[in-house]
Design an enzyme around this catalytic site. Sequence first.
Site, PDB file in Angstrom:
ATOM      1  N   SER A 224       0.794  -1.226   0.000  1.00 33.55           N
ATOM      2  CA  SER A 224       0.000   0.000   0.000  1.00 33.55           C
ATOM      3  C   SER A 224       0.824   1.273   0.000  1.00 33.55           C
ATOM      4  O   SER A 224       0.356   2.304  -0.489  1.00 33.55           O
ATOM      5  CB  SER A 224      -0.937   0.011   1.217  1.00 33.55           C
ATOM      6  OG  SER A 224      -0.187  -0.029   2.422  1.00 33.55           O
TER       7      SER A 224
ATOM      8  N   HIS B 258      -5.282  -3.856  -2.844  1.00 36.53           N
ATOM      9  CA  HIS B 258      -4.974  -2.880  -3.879  1.00 36.53           C
ATOM     10  C   HIS B 258      -4.836  -3.509  -5.268  1.00 36.53           C
ATOM     11  O   HIS B 258      -4.482  -2.808  -6.213  1.00 36.53           O
ATOM     12  CB  HIS B 258      -3.690  -2.133  -3.514  1.00 36.53           C
ATOM     13  CG  HIS B 258      -3.798  -1.340  -2.253  1.00 36.53           C
ATOM     14  ND1 HIS B 258      -4.263  -0.045  -2.231  1.00 36.53           N
ATOM     15  CD2 HIS B 258      -3.541  -1.676  -0.968  1.00 36.53           C
ATOM     16  CE1 HIS B 258      -4.264   0.400  -0.983  1.00 36.53           C
ATOM     17  NE2 HIS B 258      -3.836  -0.577  -0.197  1.00 36.53           N
TER      18      HIS B 258
ATOM     19  N   LYS C 296     -11.968   0.029  -2.090  1.00 36.29           N
ATOM     20  CA  LYS C 296     -10.980   0.670  -2.961  1.00 36.29           C
ATOM     21  C   LYS C 296     -11.474   0.634  -4.403  1.00 36.29           C
ATOM     22  O   LYS C 296     -12.250   1.479  -4.805  1.00 36.29           O
ATOM     23  CB  LYS C 296      -9.620   0.018  -2.757  1.00 36.29           C
ATOM     24  CG  LYS C 296      -9.088   0.273  -1.332  1.00 36.29           C
ATOM     25  CD  LYS C 296      -7.756  -0.354  -1.072  1.00 36.29           C
ATOM     26  CE  LYS C 296      -7.193   0.069   0.289  1.00 36.29           C
ATOM     27  NZ  LYS C 296      -8.021  -0.356   1.439  1.00 36.29           N
TER      28      LYS C 296
END
Length: 397
Positions: free
Chosen positions: A188, A216, A248
């Site tokens: 991240s 992610h 996300k």
Amino acid sequence: MVDSPGCDAGSLDQWLGERAVHRRTQHLERHRRVISGNDPVEIQADGIPLLNFSSNDYLGLASHPELVAALKNAADDQGVGSAASALVTGFREEHRLLEHDLAEFLQREQVLLCSSGYLANLAVATSLSGKGDVIIQDKLCHASLIDAARLSGARLCRYGHADMAALERRLSAAGEDKKLVVSDGIFSMDGDTASLEQMVALCREHRAWLAIDDAHGIGVCGPGGRGSVAAAGLNSLDVPVLVGTLGKAFGCFGAFIAGSEKLIHHLVNEARSYIYTTAMPPALAAAARAALHRVIEDEWRREHLQALIRHFRQGARRRGLVLMPSDSPIQPMIIGDSQATLDLAAHLRQQGFLVVAMRPPTVREGTSRLRVTLTATHRTTQLDALLDAIAAGTGHA
């Protein structure tokens, strides 16, 4: 390490004050900003118009009309809260449908929804490991993975970032103990991808289990947006435990664990952070299903995002700016000193850009950085303007 305030209630304010002074002298004080507006890029922060380069809304779905409509319709039909944990009366039809669709999308037998990525990682560590076991992690794993390992009661061993030789040494040293290897798929703060194929091979050789948090990656990379594990050509036999987030690339809220039917059954029965948590609102599950549809159908979003990443990195090189190696939407630029990083972030805000300064303890001492994040809703002209502002602020103009 934070010293204990002791048991004297009268000393709490003094201790809190001392901690605040320490943070300020180290340039580590943090403050929240009030963000308004529903455009993913053109926002207002504390009432100031800025272009947002610090969002994890990688595909620009958080304000998509289909997600908004799905949430509204489900709220009209089922109300707002789920009103209980999933094992009491909180598990609704929207949850079941989302778990089914995510499992199909990820090519896993089953999926378990969790209320946050932190709780999902806690569920994995504490239900698969305990006293007498070993959890082995990359040193740059997300804080939720570190905390989960510590809370599991297992012995936590860490290896240098992406150092596969060090991982092998840790695995060998663990001997016959039950071993769980845990890593981010895409890190991240650095934006790089774990050496997943090598990790799989080492885990097989040393009879260790492998869990990957692909918060992610899922939605952003890999065939059909199935993440870094799929991008590496790996499957559920290679990576039996896969954690993902809905907050996300999906632009929603919550998280999930994907794996075999036996794994999910085990978690439902033994993962305390799942059992004793109120289930996510069903309307959010409905919105996440709408987001999943867009993730599957809108390949153009990933294609445009990858084009933006290439454009940004090429533009940085032309301006003499040094970025960390990353093919992901996370494009960090190390400044080093915390105050210098804060000063550069302040310069960018004055120029109309929000790029949050990342400082210890989020990153290692001496590696404070600007963490630029790109989304499919950015335009190349906006990237160029940001690069020009960074170059001016660092003496590269």
